[in-house]
Design a protein around this motif. Structure first.
Motif, short mmCIF file in Angstrom:
data_model
loop_
_atom_site.label_atom_id
_atom_site.label_comp_id
_atom_site.label_asym_id
_atom_site.label_seq_id
_atom_site.Cartn_x
_atom_site.Cartn_y
_atom_site.Cartn_z
N ARG A 1 2.30 136.48 94.23
CA ARG A 1 2.82 134.69 95.94
C ARG A 1 3.94 134.99 96.16
NH1 ARG A 1 1.90 130.87 91.13
NH2 ARG A 1 -0.70 131.16 91.11
N ALA A 2 4.83 135.54 96.34
CA ALA A 2 5.89 136.50 96.90
C ALA A 2 5.99 137.52 97.54
CB ALA A 2 7.20 136.46 95.89
N ARG A 3 5.39 138.23 96.74
CA ARG A 3 5.25 139.80 98.13
C ARG A 3 3.72 140.81 97.33
NH1 ARG A 3 9.21 140.08 94.06
NH2 ARG A 3 9.18 141.38 92.44
N VAL B 1 -7.40 136.00 84.82
CA VAL B 1 -6.96 135.26 85.99
C VAL B 1 -5.23 136.30 85.83
CG1 VAL B 1 -8.15 133.69 87.07
CG2 VAL B 1 -5.72 133.39 85.10
N ALA B 2 -4.59 136.47 86.92
CA ALA B 2 -3.55 136.77 87.06
C ALA B 2 -2.30 136.23 85.88
CB ALA B 2 -2.10 137.19 88.31
N ALA B 3 -0.78 136.69 85.50
CA ALA B 3 -0.80 135.93 84.44
C ALA B 3 0.60 135.47 84.77
CB ALA B 3 0.03 136.84 83.25
N PRO B 4 0.86 134.55 84.42
CA PRO B 4 2.02 133.80 85.56
C PRO B 4 3.16 135.00 86.14
CG PRO B 4 1.93 132.06 83.17
CD PRO B 4 0.94 133.68 82.93
N ALA B 5 3.33 135.54 84.97
CA ALA B 5 4.74 136.04 85.68
C ALA B 5 3.70 136.91 87.01
CB ALA B 5 5.56 137.22 84.91
N VAL B 6 3.10 137.88 86.49
CA VAL B 6 2.21 138.45 87.57
C VAL B 6 2.33 137.90 89.01
CG1 VAL B 6 0.65 140.10 88.07
CG2 VAL B 6 1.43 140.49 85.80
N ALA B 7 1.78 136.53 88.64
CA ALA B 7 1.34 135.57 89.60
C ALA B 7 2.12 135.62 90.59
CB ALA B 7 0.64 134.20 89.18
N ALA B 8 3.15 135.17 90.06
CA ALA B 8 4.20 134.99 90.69
C ALA B 8 4.77 136.10 92.02
CB ALA B 8 5.59 134.24 90.09
N TYR C 1 -5.50 139.09 95.09
CA TYR C 1 -4.54 140.25 95.81
C TYR C 1 -5.18 141.49 95.54
CZ TYR C 1 -1.42 136.11 96.68
OH TYR C 1 -0.65 135.00 96.99
N GLU C 2 -4.05 142.02 96.37
CA GLU C 2 -4.68 143.71 95.93
C GLU C 2 -3.43 143.90 94.79
OE1 GLU C 2 -6.45 146.19 97.22
OE2 GLU C 2 -6.90 145.43 98.85
N VAL D 1 -4.82 135.25 91.35
CA VAL D 1 -3.99 134.04 91.46
C VAL D 1 -4.32 133.06 91.57
CG1 VAL D 1 -1.97 133.35 92.35
CG2 VAL D 1 -2.39 136.25 91.81
N GLU D 2 -4.38 131.71 90.49
CA GLU D 2 -4.86 130.35 90.16
C GLU D 2 -3.78 129.91 92.02
OE1 GLU D 2 -6.48 129.33 86.91
OE2 GLU D 2 -4.60 129.71 86.17
#
Length: 137
Positions: A122-124, A112-119, A40-41, A49-50
């Motif tokens: 993924r959303a936007r 890898v992106a931490a969980p909050a960042v990954a969420a 992801y950019e 992101v996993e």
């Protein structure tokens, strides 16, 4: 655990952080591919992101043994990674990377992106469909 690093963004050869952090500290850098992540950019740098169907291109970086402890500390600082900190932007995890030259599977550290960042991504976020970040600005 002493592992090579898999880099896919600003630490790749030719990118802005490569010479600052890796030049003179490595035994080798070899192209590879990490499966199970989508690129992801980010704001001037990418996030992996996993996600099960993705794959990212990058380099497997093997540190000089004498440089390893300092390099690990420097990369954790660069990626703003502190073990267990919920404010992390990245998490450092051990993953299997396929080396391009011989298709060997190599276990390596990857941020890898931490969980909050990954969420949020993924959303936007904006995925990089090719899985290749080199040269993107």
């Amino acid at each position: 655990m002493i592992l090579p690093f898999f880099v896919y963004g600003t630490l790749r050869p030719g990118e802005r952080n490569h010479d600052l952090f890796l030049r003179g500290r490595t035994l080798g850098e070899e192209p590879g591919r990490l499966r199970g992540v989508t690129l992801y950019e980010g704001p001037g740098y990418p996030y992996a992101v996993e996600e099960p169907d993705g794959a990212v291109s990058g380099e497997l970086v093997t540190a000089l043994p004498e440089a390893y402890p300092g390099l690990l500390t420097a990369l954790d600082r660069l990626e703003e990674y502190v073990p267990g900190d919920p404010r992390n932007l990245y998490e450092r995890v051990a993953r299997e990377v396929v080396r391009d030259a011989d298709r060997a599977v190599v276990r390596a550290w990857v941020y890898v992106a931490a969980p909050a960042v990954a969420a949020r991504l993924r959303a936007r976020g904006t995925p990089v469909g090719s899985g290749e970040w080199r040269g993107r600005r």
